[in-house]
Design a protein around this motif. Sequence first.
Motif, PDB file in Angstrom:
ATOM      1  N   UNK A   4       0.863  -1.181   0.000  1.00  0.00           N
ATOM      2  CA  UNK A   4       0.000   0.000   0.000  1.00  0.00           C
ATOM      3  C   UNK A   4       0.894   1.224   0.000  1.00  0.00           C
ATOM      4  N   UNK A   5       0.714   2.106  -0.959  1.00  0.00           N
ATOM      5  CA  UNK A   5       1.543   3.292  -1.091  1.00  0.00           C
ATOM      6  C   UNK A   5       0.915   4.494  -0.403  1.00  0.00           C
ATOM      7  N   UNK A   6      -0.372   4.729  -0.651  1.00  0.00           N
ATOM      8  CA  UNK A   6      -1.049   5.880  -0.066  1.00  0.00           C
ATOM      9  C   UNK A   6      -2.558   5.688  -0.110  1.00  0.00           C
ATOM     10  N   UNK A   7      -3.247   6.516   0.663  1.00  0.00           N
ATOM     11  CA  UNK A   7      -4.710   6.473   0.710  1.00  0.00           C
ATOM     12  C   UNK A   7      -5.238   7.910   0.658  1.00  0.00           C
ATOM     13  N   UNK A   8      -5.208   8.525  -0.535  1.00  0.00           N
ATOM     14  CA  UNK A   8      -5.723   9.891  -0.635  1.00  0.00           C
ATOM     15  C   UNK A   8      -7.230   9.927  -0.385  1.00  0.00           C
ATOM     16  N   UNK A   9      -7.671  10.955   0.334  1.00  0.00           N
ATOM     17  CA  UNK A   9      -9.088  11.051   0.670  1.00  0.00           C
ATOM     18  C   UNK A   9      -9.534  12.503   0.650  1.00  0.00           C
ATOM     19  N   UNK A  10     -10.842  12.672   0.579  1.00  0.00           N
ATOM     20  CA  UNK A  10     -11.470  13.985   0.650  1.00  0.00           C
ATOM     21  C   UNK A  10     -12.705  13.859   1.523  1.00  0.00           C
ATOM     22  N   UNK A  11     -13.121  14.982   2.117  1.00  0.00           N
ATOM     23  CA  UNK A  11     -14.195  14.899   3.107  1.00  0.00           C
ATOM     24  C   UNK A  11     -15.068  16.136   3.065  1.00  0.00           C
ATOM     25  N   UNK A  12     -16.382  15.914   3.159  1.00  0.00           N
ATOM     26  CA  UNK A  12     -17.367  16.958   3.410  1.00  0.00           C
ATOM     27  C   UNK A  12     -18.198  16.463   4.594  1.00  0.00           C
ATOM     28  N   UNK A  13     -19.116  17.273   5.155  1.00  0.00           N
ATOM     29  CA  UNK A  13     -19.931  16.774   6.272  1.00  0.00           C
ATOM     30  C   UNK A  13     -20.787  15.558   5.915  1.00  0.00           C
ATOM     31  N   UNK A  14     -21.082  15.327   4.629  1.00  0.00           N
ATOM     32  CA  UNK A  14     -21.922  14.208   4.246  1.00  0.00           C
ATOM     33  C   UNK A  14     -21.227  13.089   3.507  1.00  0.00           C
ATOM     34  N   UNK A  19      -7.056  -1.297   6.807  1.00  0.00           N
ATOM     35  CA  UNK A  19      -6.763   0.120   7.025  1.00  0.00           C
ATOM     36  C   UNK A  19      -7.882   0.736   7.861  1.00  0.00           C
ATOM     37  N   UNK A  20      -7.524   1.426   8.924  1.00  0.00           N
ATOM     38  CA  UNK A  20      -8.544   2.087   9.744  1.00  0.00           C
ATOM     39  C   UNK A  20      -8.363   3.599   9.686  1.00  0.00           C
ATOM     40  N   UNK A  21      -9.482   4.280   9.823  1.00  0.00           N
ATOM     41  CA  UNK A  21      -9.503   5.739   9.758  1.00  0.00           C
ATOM     42  C   UNK A  21     -10.543   6.251  10.745  1.00  0.00           C
ATOM     43  N   UNK A  22     -10.145   7.192  11.594  1.00  0.00           N
ATOM     44  CA  UNK A  22     -11.092   7.839  12.505  1.00  0.00           C
ATOM     45  C   UNK A  22     -11.745   9.014  11.787  1.00  0.00           C
ATOM     46  N   UNK A  23     -13.064   9.082  11.867  1.00  0.00           N
ATOM     47  CA  UNK A  23     -13.831  10.131  11.200  1.00  0.00           C
ATOM     48  C   UNK A  23     -14.505  10.972  12.284  1.00  0.00           C
ATOM     49  N   UNK A  24     -14.234  12.260  12.258  1.00  0.00           N
ATOM     50  CA  UNK A  24     -14.749  13.174  13.282  1.00  0.00           C
ATOM     51  C   UNK A  24     -15.827  14.090  12.721  1.00  0.00           C
ATOM     52  N   UNK A  25     -16.709  14.612  13.618  1.00  0.00           N
ATOM     53  CA  UNK A  25     -17.738  15.553  13.179  1.00  0.00           C
ATOM     54  C   UNK A  25     -17.099  16.786  12.529  1.00  0.00           C
ATOM     55  N   UNK A  26     -17.828  17.530  11.757  1.00  0.00           N
ATOM     56  CA  UNK A  26     -19.282  17.542  11.624  1.00  0.00           C
ATOM     57  C   UNK A  26     -19.785  16.514  10.621  1.00  0.00           C
ATOM     58  N   UNK A  27     -21.043  16.075  10.834  1.00  0.00           N
ATOM     59  CA  UNK A  27     -21.703  15.129   9.944  1.00  0.00           C
ATOM     60  C   UNK A  27     -23.064  15.665   9.537  1.00  0.00           C
ATOM     61  N   UNK A  53     -26.766  13.964   7.808  1.00  0.00           N
ATOM     62  CA  UNK A  53     -27.421  12.664   7.678  1.00  0.00           C
ATOM     63  C   UNK A  53     -28.037  12.516   6.290  1.00  0.00           C
ATOM     64  N   UNK A  54     -27.760  11.435   5.583  1.00  0.00           N
ATOM     65  CA  UNK A  54     -26.858  10.341   5.934  1.00  0.00           C
ATOM     66  C   UNK A  54     -25.406  10.718   5.619  1.00  0.00           C
ATOM     67  N   UNK A  55     -24.481   9.984   6.226  1.00  0.00           N
ATOM     68  CA  UNK A  55     -23.059  10.148   5.942  1.00  0.00           C
ATOM     69  C   UNK A  55     -22.644   8.965   5.069  1.00  0.00           C
ATOM     70  N   UNK A  56     -22.042   9.258   3.923  1.00  0.00           N
ATOM     71  CA  UNK A  56     -21.672   8.213   2.963  1.00  0.00           C
ATOM     72  C   UNK A  56     -20.160   8.044   2.939  1.00  0.00           C
ATOM     73  N   UNK A  57     -19.735   6.796   2.992  1.00  0.00           N
ATOM     74  CA  UNK A  57     -18.324   6.434   2.839  1.00  0.00           C
ATOM     75  C   UNK A  57     -18.203   5.796   1.465  1.00  0.00           C
ATOM     76  N   UNK A  84     -20.817   2.700   1.764  1.00  0.00           N
ATOM     77  CA  UNK A  84     -21.477   2.331   3.018  1.00  0.00           C
ATOM     78  C   UNK A  84     -22.134   3.592   3.538  1.00  0.00           C
ATOM     79  N   UNK A  85     -23.395   3.481   3.958  1.00  0.00           N
ATOM     80  CA  UNK A  85     -24.130   4.631   4.486  1.00  0.00           C
ATOM     81  C   UNK A  85     -24.238   4.497   6.000  1.00  0.00           C
ATOM     82  N   UNK A  86     -23.942   5.592   6.687  1.00  0.00           N
ATOM     83  CA  UNK A  86     -24.040   5.659   8.140  1.00  0.00           C
ATOM     84  C   UNK A  86     -25.133   6.670   8.472  1.00  0.00           C
ATOM     85  N   UNK A  87     -26.081   6.259   9.316  1.00  0.00           N
ATOM     86  CA  UNK A  87     -27.139   7.158   9.761  1.00  0.00           C
ATOM     87  C   UNK A  87     -26.604   8.010  10.924  1.00  0.00           C
ATOM     88  N   UNK A  88     -26.811   9.316  10.826  1.00  0.00           N
ATOM     89  CA  UNK A  88     -26.354  10.236  11.862  1.00  0.00           C
ATOM     90  C   UNK A  88     -27.567  10.697  12.647  1.00  0.00           C
TER      91      UNK A  88
END
Length: 127
Positions: A62-72, A96-104, A106-110, A122-126
């Motif tokens: 595994x070389x890298x895990x680029x990611x992007x994030x919005x509240x949803x 691979x684990x990743x901690x996801x912090x607020x703000x969120x 609803x729903x929050x999509x991974x 994967x959809x997470x209900x907030x």
Amino acid sequence: RSRFLLALGGLTWASGCGLLDSGPERFVVAVDSIVAPSTVPETATFTVRFVGMVGPNGCYSLLEAPSGRTPGLLQIQFIGEKVDRVCTQEPVALDYTLDVSPPFTNPFIIRVTQPSGPPLERTVTVE
């Protein structure tokens, strides 16, 4: 004729030692599953686990895990690397684990980009 054999021998040696390689090959790692809670409080941090297979032997990593994030949305892609060398025969798993912090919202999509086909989600209900 001896110069030709010498040149051919030199090319064989150089290619066998990896001197003529173009470098590591990069690729998108396939993710088999996303492990996350089905419901989270809107103020809580939660952990997401991504499971898959990086490669069939130790030449893959595994070389890298680029990611992007919005509240949803959390959008992530896993980039692997394959090198041409003598490698172990042990498969290389993605865990691979990743901690996801607020703000969120609803729903929050991974969403995980896959090497081919649609993304894995994967959809997470907030609450």
